[in-house]
Motif scaffolding. Structure first.
Motif, PDB file in Angstrom:
ATOM      1  N   SER A  82       5.592  -3.252  -7.377  1.00 22.84           N
ATOM      2  CA  SER A  82       5.710  -4.716  -7.311  1.00 22.84           C
ATOM      3  C   SER A  82       5.545  -5.331  -8.694  1.00 22.84           C
ATOM      4  O   SER A  82       6.177  -6.343  -9.012  1.00 22.84           O
ATOM      5  N   GLN A 111       7.100  -9.809  -1.277  1.00 28.99           N
ATOM      6  CA  GLN A 111       6.793  -9.149  -0.006  1.00 28.99           C
ATOM      7  C   GLN A 111       6.142 -10.106   0.987  1.00 28.99           C
ATOM      8  O   GLN A 111       6.437 -10.079   2.174  1.00 28.99           O
ATOM      9  N   ASP A 166      11.159  -7.052  -2.532  1.00 27.74           N
ATOM     10  CA  ASP A 166       9.912  -6.285  -2.464  1.00 27.74           C
ATOM     11  C   ASP A 166       9.565  -5.981  -1.013  1.00 27.74           C
ATOM     12  O   ASP A 166       9.097  -6.847  -0.281  1.00 27.74           O
ATOM     13  N   GLU A 167       9.803  -4.767  -0.606  1.00 30.77           N
ATOM     14  CA  GLU A 167       9.486  -4.267   0.730  1.00 30.77           C
ATOM     15  C   GLU A 167      10.054  -5.129   1.858  1.00 30.77           C
ATOM     16  O   GLU A 167       9.308  -5.622   2.708  1.00 30.77           O
TER      17      GLU A 167
END
Ligand SMILES: Nc1ncnc2c1ncn2[C@@H]1O[C@H](COP(=O)(O)OP(=O)(O)OP(=O)(O)O)[C@@H](O)[C@H]1O
Ligand SMILES: [Mg+2]
Length: 264
Positions: free
Chosen positions: A73, A115, A189-190
């Motif tokens: 991240s 995220q 991010d994810e």
């Protein structure tokens, strides 16, 4: 770069032994759209990334995988100007962008979907999407329609508060908001985190389609095998440093990568 493993040249050469051997040279030969070299970054005095190299070519789909706390991240946040830049270079379309704040980065054509906390829960779906275009004088209706075409459920829910949506729908709002500026590079991010298992594939399919429409993707994923299966190239990051880079399939086929990072 970090020379801690066999040097295997610049191509994804299949190795004679079981599985392929992943590269430890982390750069593309050709000019990349996003070009990170020797990046050191962190938070205040705390250095997290050391000497990171990473490339994303125009239209490419690149995944970063690695253990928790590896700095995945932090790489994305650093590209977007959200960490403490320490050393190295980040170029986008040949322009130096290291230590550029997010409000300027989005003008360059980079969008970031963090995220967590990636929607305004008290605003409606449509207001969230409109927020994505706040740097423009007016909301581009064609972009809004394009986002609704990509995520039809959001058109149905346009007047609902984003906070009342399911996790998957909130993720669509967050992505849609970033797509309002039609970025050349999308940082994700994810995107599959927190989604019900039967929605994970659907989310990956949507990301494939965004990429197929020409947007380059740099994605961090816990769902590493699936991410590597779908991407063009992957990076394995460990303790804030590059470990391996190669085509996703090559990383998936590498015994060492499988054992150490993909659960065998
Ligand atoms: N805002 C922050 N301030 C200080 N340290 C931070 C901050 N955010 C992250 N860190 C630290 O930086 C390191 C790398 O974190 P990062 O979130 O980049 O890892 P990650 O690879 O994304 O991990 P995960 O898979 O858990 O999301 C960790 O040690 C983390 O505790
Ligand atoms: Mg993370």
């Amino acid at each position: 770069m970090n020379g801690d493993s066999a040097d295997v040249g610049t191509d994804a050469d299949p190795n004679e032994s079981a599985g392929a051997t992943a590269r430890t040279d982390h750069t593309l030969d050709d000019e990349a759209m996003l070009r990170i070299r020797g990046l050191d970054a962190g938070y205040g005095d705390l250095q997290i990334l050391t000497d990171v190299d990473l490339d994303v070519a125009d239209g490419e789909y690149v995944t970063i995988v690695g253990p928790n706390g590896a700095g995945k991240s932090t790489v994305m946040k650093t590209v977007f100007g959200l960490t403490t830049y320490m050393d190295g270079t980040i170029e986008f379309d040949g322009e130096a962008i290291e230590a550029t704040p997010p409000e300027e980065i989005i003008h360059e054509g980079i969008g970031f979907v963090p995220q967590t906390d990636n929607v305004f829960p008290g605003l409606s779906v449509e207001e969230n999407l409109e927020m994505g275009a706040y740097i423009l004088d007016s909301v581009p209706q064609d972009r809004l329609e394009a986002v609704y075409d990509r995520f039809p459920i959001l058109r149905e829910r346009r007047d609902q508060k984003a906070g009342n949506l399911s996790g998957g729908q909130r993720q669509m709002v967050a992505m849609g908001r970033t797509l309002m500026l039609d970025p050349d590079l999308l940082l994700l991010d994810e995107p599959s985190a927190g989604l019900a298992p039967d929605l994970v594939d659907d989310m990956f399919d949507r990301i494939d389609r965004i990429n197929e429409s020409g947007t380059a993707i740099l994605m961090v994923e816990q769902n590493a095998k699936e991410a590597l299966r779908r991407c063009d190239r992957g990076y394995v990051l460990v303790d804030g440093e590059n470990r391996y880079t190669d085509r996703g399939e090559t990383l998936l086929g590498d015994e060492q990568v499988r054992q150490d990072f993909l659960g065998g």
